[in-house]
Design a protein around this motif. Structure first.
Motif, PDB file in Angstrom:
ATOM      1  N   LEU A 238      -5.571   9.536   2.256  1.00 41.82           N
ATOM      2  CA  LEU A 238      -5.958  10.545   3.320  1.00 41.82           C
ATOM      3  C   LEU A 238      -4.526  11.473   3.542  1.00 41.82           C
ATOM      4  N   ARG A 239      -3.515  10.729   3.464  1.00 43.04           N
ATOM      5  CA  ARG A 239      -2.255  11.477   3.830  1.00 43.04           C
ATOM      6  C   ARG A 239      -1.976  12.391   2.404  1.00 43.04           C
ATOM      7  N   ASP A 240      -2.177  12.219   1.252  1.00 43.97           N
ATOM      8  CA  ASP A 240      -1.978  12.978   0.090  1.00 43.97           C
ATOM      9  C   ASP A 240      -2.823  14.104   0.144  1.00 43.97           C
ATOM     10  N   ALA A 241      -4.309  13.768   0.383  1.00 43.96           N
ATOM     11  CA  ALA A 241      -5.458  15.012   0.592  1.00 43.96           C
ATOM     12  C   ALA A 241      -4.872  15.931   1.588  1.00 43.96           C
ATOM     13  N   ALA A 242      -4.677  15.257   2.639  1.00 45.65           N
ATOM     14  CA  ALA A 242      -4.278  16.284   3.782  1.00 45.65           C
ATOM     15  C   ALA A 242      -3.189  17.243   3.578  1.00 45.65           C
ATOM     16  N   LYS A 243      -2.216  16.605   3.025  1.00 43.74           N
ATOM     17  CA  LYS A 243      -1.088  17.556   2.563  1.00 43.74           C
ATOM     18  C   LYS A 243      -1.567  18.402   1.478  1.00 43.74           C
ATOM     19  N   THR A 244      -2.378  18.199   0.592  1.00 45.11           N
ATOM     20  CA  THR A 244      -2.900  19.223  -0.182  1.00 45.11           C
ATOM     21  C   THR A 244      -3.593  20.190   0.311  1.00 45.11           C
ATOM     22  N   PHE A 245      -4.255  19.930   1.349  1.00 43.89           N
ATOM     23  CA  PHE A 245      -5.231  20.850   2.222  1.00 43.89           C
ATOM     24  C   PHE A 245      -4.266  21.961   2.883  1.00 43.89           C
ATOM     25  N   TYR A 246      -3.059  21.412   3.256  1.00 51.90           N
ATOM     26  CA  TYR A 246      -2.105  22.246   3.885  1.00 51.90           C
ATOM     27  C   TYR A 246      -1.513  23.243   3.052  1.00 51.90           C
ATOM     28  N   THR A 247      -1.143  22.814   1.916  1.00 46.92           N
ATOM     29  CA  THR A 247      -0.667  23.446   0.776  1.00 46.92           C
ATOM     30  C   THR A 247      -1.571  24.608   0.393  1.00 46.92           C
ATOM     31  N   VAL A 248      -2.860  24.514   0.125  1.00 42.91           N
ATOM     32  CA  VAL A 248      -3.594  25.258  -0.106  1.00 42.91           C
ATOM     33  C   VAL A 248      -3.736  26.495   0.976  1.00 42.91           C
TER      34      VAL A 248
ATOM     35  N   TYR B 252       3.701  14.282  10.748  1.00 46.11           N
ATOM     36  CA  TYR B 252       2.531  13.582  11.527  1.00 46.11           C
ATOM     37  C   TYR B 252       1.569  12.985  10.954  1.00 46.11           C
ATOM     38  N   ILE B 253       1.260  13.267   9.690  1.00 44.56           N
ATOM     39  CA  ILE B 253       0.249  12.614   8.947  1.00 44.56           C
ATOM     40  C   ILE B 253       0.713  11.525   8.462  1.00 44.56           C
ATOM     41  N   ASP B 254       2.225  11.316   8.160  1.00 48.26           N
ATOM     42  CA  ASP B 254       2.621  10.067   7.634  1.00 48.26           C
ATOM     43  C   ASP B 254       2.882   9.092   8.893  1.00 48.26           C
ATOM     44  N   SER B 255       2.656   9.555   9.871  1.00 44.67           N
ATOM     45  CA  SER B 255       2.585   8.733  11.354  1.00 44.67           C
ATOM     46  C   SER B 255       1.542   7.790  11.582  1.00 44.67           C
ATOM     47  N   LEU B 256       0.389   8.035  10.951  1.00 39.73           N
ATOM     48  CA  LEU B 256      -0.767   7.579  11.296  1.00 39.73           C
ATOM     49  C   LEU B 256      -0.738   5.986  10.719  1.00 39.73           C
ATOM     50  N   ARG B 257      -1.301   5.139  11.440  1.00 37.00           N
ATOM     51  CA  ARG B 257      -1.302   3.907  10.939  1.00 37.00           C
ATOM     52  C   ARG B 257      -2.832   3.274  11.236  1.00 37.00           C
ATOM     53  N   PRO B 258      -3.098   2.121  10.194  1.00 36.24           N
ATOM     54  CA  PRO B 258      -4.367   1.740  10.219  1.00 36.24           C
ATOM     55  C   PRO B 258      -4.605   0.702  11.260  1.00 36.24           C
TER      56      PRO B 258
ATOM     57  N   ARG C 240      -2.855  33.508  10.941  1.00 38.54           N
ATOM     58  CA  ARG C 240      -2.262  32.314  11.625  1.00 38.54           C
ATOM     59  C   ARG C 240      -3.191  31.254  11.382  1.00 38.54           C
ATOM     60  N   VAL C 241      -2.831  30.204  11.024  1.00 43.71           N
ATOM     61  CA  VAL C 241      -3.312  28.956  10.806  1.00 43.71           C
ATOM     62  C   VAL C 241      -2.814  27.875  11.925  1.00 43.71           C
ATOM     63  N   ARG C 242      -3.845  27.287  12.733  1.00 46.46           N
ATOM     64  CA  ARG C 242      -3.183  26.311  13.561  1.00 46.46           C
ATOM     65  C   ARG C 242      -3.899  25.037  13.162  1.00 46.46           C
ATOM     66  N   TYR C 243      -3.184  23.768  13.351  1.00 47.28           N
ATOM     67  CA  TYR C 243      -3.652  22.600  13.143  1.00 47.28           C
ATOM     68  C   TYR C 243      -3.613  21.713  14.413  1.00 47.28           C
ATOM     69  N   GLY C 244      -4.872  20.951  14.628  1.00 51.17           N
ATOM     70  CA  GLY C 244      -4.785  19.905  15.817  1.00 51.17           C
ATOM     71  C   GLY C 244      -5.200  18.634  15.375  1.00 51.17           C
ATOM     72  N   PHE C 245      -5.124  17.665  16.076  1.00 53.21           N
ATOM     73  CA  PHE C 245      -5.255  16.293  15.461  1.00 53.21           C
ATOM     74  C   PHE C 245      -5.739  15.399  16.641  1.00 53.21           C
ATOM     75  N   VAL C 246      -6.641  14.504  16.140  1.00 54.77           N
ATOM     76  CA  VAL C 246      -7.078  13.700  17.237  1.00 54.77           C
ATOM     77  C   VAL C 246      -7.578  12.363  16.510  1.00 54.77           C
ATOM     78  N   PRO C 247      -6.479  11.590  16.170  1.00 51.43           N
ATOM     79  CA  PRO C 247      -6.813  10.181  15.659  1.00 51.43           C
ATOM     80  C   PRO C 247      -7.461   9.328  16.584  1.00 51.43           C
ATOM     81  N   TYR C 248      -8.639   8.678  16.099  1.00 49.88           N
ATOM     82  CA  TYR C 248      -9.143   7.945  17.079  1.00 49.88           C
ATOM     83  C   TYR C 248      -9.502   6.463  16.535  1.00 49.88           C
ATOM     84  N   THR C 249      -9.737   5.485  17.092  1.00 48.68           N
ATOM     85  CA  THR C 249     -10.220   4.028  16.920  1.00 48.68           C
ATOM     86  C   THR C 249     -11.373   3.818  18.044  1.00 48.68           C
ATOM     87  N   ALA C 250     -11.010   2.713  18.937  1.00 53.38           N
ATOM     88  CA  ALA C 250     -11.742   2.399  20.028  1.00 53.38           C
ATOM     89  C   ALA C 250     -11.583   3.258  21.296  1.00 53.38           C
ATOM     90  N   THR C 251     -10.263   3.986  21.207  1.00 48.96           N
ATOM     91  CA  THR C 251      -9.856   4.970  22.148  1.00 48.96           C
ATOM     92  C   THR C 251      -9.240   6.250  21.403  1.00 48.96           C
TER      93      THR C 251
END
Length: 671
Positions: free
Chosen positions: A189-199, A516-522, A210-221
């Protein structure tokens, strides 16, 4: 007679010949055949040339589009060129209309932002070759580029525990810090998301878009604490005001204390009677010893004295304390002997015993600060705790909060709010009653948690702080099963499912984005509905964060709104999991306490689909990626048209992000 033609007759013959036109057409046809053949042949061969030209242009266009789509970094590399050539050859087949000397060249002059193509071919003539024109040369030029309008991209990302797995389902575990390992879905996911940004960055580098990015990581909350505590000072959260409290399925320590009810006293006399004999005379001295609980060696009195002390033990002394009672011994009287009729001599030695008993009883209390309090056990029940200081602790400049569920006689443990939330009030409705229509919106309409645009106005519509360190499931005394008892003597921590903090739409540098992408934990369980709900809230132009969403782009152009919803698993609610809906077995919200996990899954899934409908109604395009799992009917339904993708491995995931990037970036021909 010889036939002759006179001069006069000769003149008549020539006149008749001049007037006779029979056979003249053959002469004229023969004379016009060659230019007519050139005219028809030219048309036929020109038509073939036009056909070849059109096909060549189509092939050139397709090739440059494919080449631009294959650009995954800052350069038009060999792989991108190979893709371009493949598409050209697929669309302009070898030998089409007999074409020879076909050529195609793809290149880029701006690092891959645009791809240029040049194609040519020679088409042999069919008819015009008899006039010396043996072929027609056709050529085409083409160019494809990513022309990006303003775009907002809200990424709703499943960061649950299964993201530590490899794409094939092998559990790779985590490192000592809880991070995923190389080869895991999280790394992909990290690698693919970074490629997405690069494109997208490549596409906008030469534009004012202008391109903006927002994030909502989710689990049970979800982790939105910083967003709702910093929102214009509004009271959006229980705990934002002094004195706020919230009820959790928690525990508290029970202590035992001693209560002193004073002293009770008593006294009694004991008389030692001894039968006289040759050696059985109790002297005055021994009587005094007996009275004072002292040792004396007269044999026949040993058994009696054993009631006060054991033979051969040290003198018990005077007084003697046993438990809460102290006994004091003293001489009262010694009576001289007298004889019975049979001649027996009786001696009586009397002593007085004074007792003083301290009256102590025990009581149970929850106050472990009382002097002499002794920990007895934990008690598990629904408990109301203050949460204002806990909420304030999300600010690192404020102190952490002493954990209220621990023992007072142990070292203090302090907690700091991470920012995850419990949802506001909802309605326990069956799956068939949950849905979305353009007319009614999301139903049930009184389910505050499904209201993606409403602003909290009271306790029921405010969010609550998620406090995993004090939240327990109640367990029976044998510790073998969960119970719904209002009070239990055993409990088990319900678990911690808190992901990384969500982030509003913003322009990010590559470094900021990557960090930010690298901060995500499973970690945690999979609740698609809570991810979709908060993805909708952060992306809605009419909601709580509309000022952020509706901020004008510098070029004042149209802004396309997009959401990428990525998951690696099916929705898996669990009534014993601590989620945004509490612990549903003990405090049922979405379904009744007796509901099975399957029933809860149906209800949460219906909520997920209802929110997806609400998102699309706001003209937000939803791209869904099922990574390492199947594309369930619900995921397919959630996605916008032609926007549902499956990725079985890291390479496929990278391709899917590239496809989405080209859709968002508006990949098209520019020449």
């Amino acid at each position: 007679m010889k036939n002759r033609i006179s001069g006069y007759n000769k003149g008549k013959v020539f006149k008749r010949l001049l007037k006779d036109q029979s056979g003249n057409a053959i002469i004229f046809v023969g004379a016009s055949l060659i230019p007519l053949l050139a005219l028809v042949g030219g048309g036929v061969d020109a038509s073939r040339g036009y056909m070849a030209q059109a096909r060549l242009q189509q092939a050139c266009d397709a090739a440059t589009l494919a080449g631009r789509r294959a650009v995954g970094d800052d350069s038009f590399d060999d792989d991108a060129e190979l893709q371009a050539n493949r598409l050209f050859n697929a669309n302009f087949e070898r030998g089409f209309l007999g074409a020879v000397n076909t050529s195609f060249t793809a290149s880029s002059i701006d690092g891959g932002n645009s791809v240029q193509g040049v194609a040519s071919a020679e088409v042999p003539t069919v008819i015009m070759r008899i006039f010396g024109n043996e072929e027609i040369t056709v050529s085409a030029t083409c160019e494809a580029a990513l022309n990006v309008a303003n775009a907002d991209v809200m990424m709703v990302l499943d960061t649950t525990g299964s993201m530590r797995f490899a794409p094939d389902g092998t559990d790779l575990g985590t490192d000592g810090n809880g991070d995923a390992l190389a080869g895991s879905r999280m790394f992909a996911l990290r690698d693919a998301a970074k490629t997405f940004y690069t494109v997208l960055e490549n596409a906008t580098s030469q534009t004012r878009a202008r391109v903006r990015y927002g994030f909502v990581p989710y689990t049970a909350t979800v982790n939105v604490g910083n967003l709702i505590t910093n929102n214009s000072g509004a009271s959006l959260l229980t705990g934002s005001r002094a004195g706020d409290t919230h009820t959790y399925p928690s525990r508290r320590a029970v202590y035992e204390i001693e209560i002193d009810d004073g002293v009770s006293t008593d006294q009694f006399d004991t008389t030692f009677t001894h039968t006289d004999g040759s050696d059985a005379f109790l002297t005055q001295e021994n009587c005094n010893r007996y009275a004072n609980n002292q040792s004396f060696d007269y044999f026949t009195v040993q058994d009696f004295r054993a009631t006060f002390r054991t033979r051969n033990e040290p003198n018990p002394g005077n007084p003697v304390t046993v438990g809460n009672t102290t006994s004091s011994f003293s001489f009262v009287s010694w009576q001289g002997g007298f004889r019975f009729p049979d001649g027996t001599l009786i001696l009586r030695c009397t002593r007085r015993v004074d007792t003083e008993t301290q009256l102590i009883r025990t009581e149970e209390t929850y106050d472990g600060t009382i002097d002499g309090a002794t920990f007895l056990r934990f008690e598990y029940s629904n408990l109301t705790w203050p949460v204002d200081d806990y909420v304030a602790s999300i600010d690192p400049t404020n102190p952490a909060v002493k954990r209220p569920s621990e023992r007072e006689d142990q070292p203090d443990i302090f907690d700091r709010w991470s920012g995850c939330i419990e949802e506001r009030d909802t309605v326990s409705a069956p799956a068939t009653d949950i849905g979305f229509t353009a007319f009614t919106g999301v139903t049930p309409t009184d389910a505050s948690d499904l209201d993606i645009d409403g602003v909290p106005t009271n306790v029921e519509t405010r969010w609550r702080p998620y406090w995993p360190e004090i939240t327990y499931n109640r367990v029976n005394d044998a510790f073998t099963s969960f119970v719904q008892d209002s009070v239990a003597n055993q409990g088990q921590l319900a678990g911690d499912n808190c992901p990384q903090p969500a982030q509003l739409l913003s322009e990010l540098t590559q470094t900021e984005y990557n960090n930010y992408i690298d901060s995500l934990r499973p970690n945690g369980a999979t609740y698609h509905d809570i991810g979709a709900i908060w993805g909708a809230r952060l992306a809605s132009p009419e909601g709580l964060f509309q000022a952020n969403v509706n901020a004008d782009a510098p070029n004042n152009g149209f802004v396309s709104r997009n959401m990428i919803f990525l998951t690696d698993g099916t929705l898996e609610p669990n009534r014993f999991t601590y989620s945004a809906y509490g612990t549903e077995f003990q405090n049922p919200l979405v379904g009744p306490s007796a509901a099975s996990n399957d029933e809860l899954r149906l209800r949460h899934d219906a909520r997920f689909l209802a929110i997806c409908g609400a998102i699309k109604a706001k003209r937000i395009r939803i791209f869904v990626i099922a990574f390492g799992t199947g594309l369930t009917p619900s995921l397919r339904t959630c996605a916008s048209a032609d926007s549902a993708f499956v990725a079985d491995d890291a390479a496929a995931l990278n391709d899917r992000f590239l496809q989405i990037a080209t859709n968002i970036a508006d990949l098209r021909l520019t020449n």
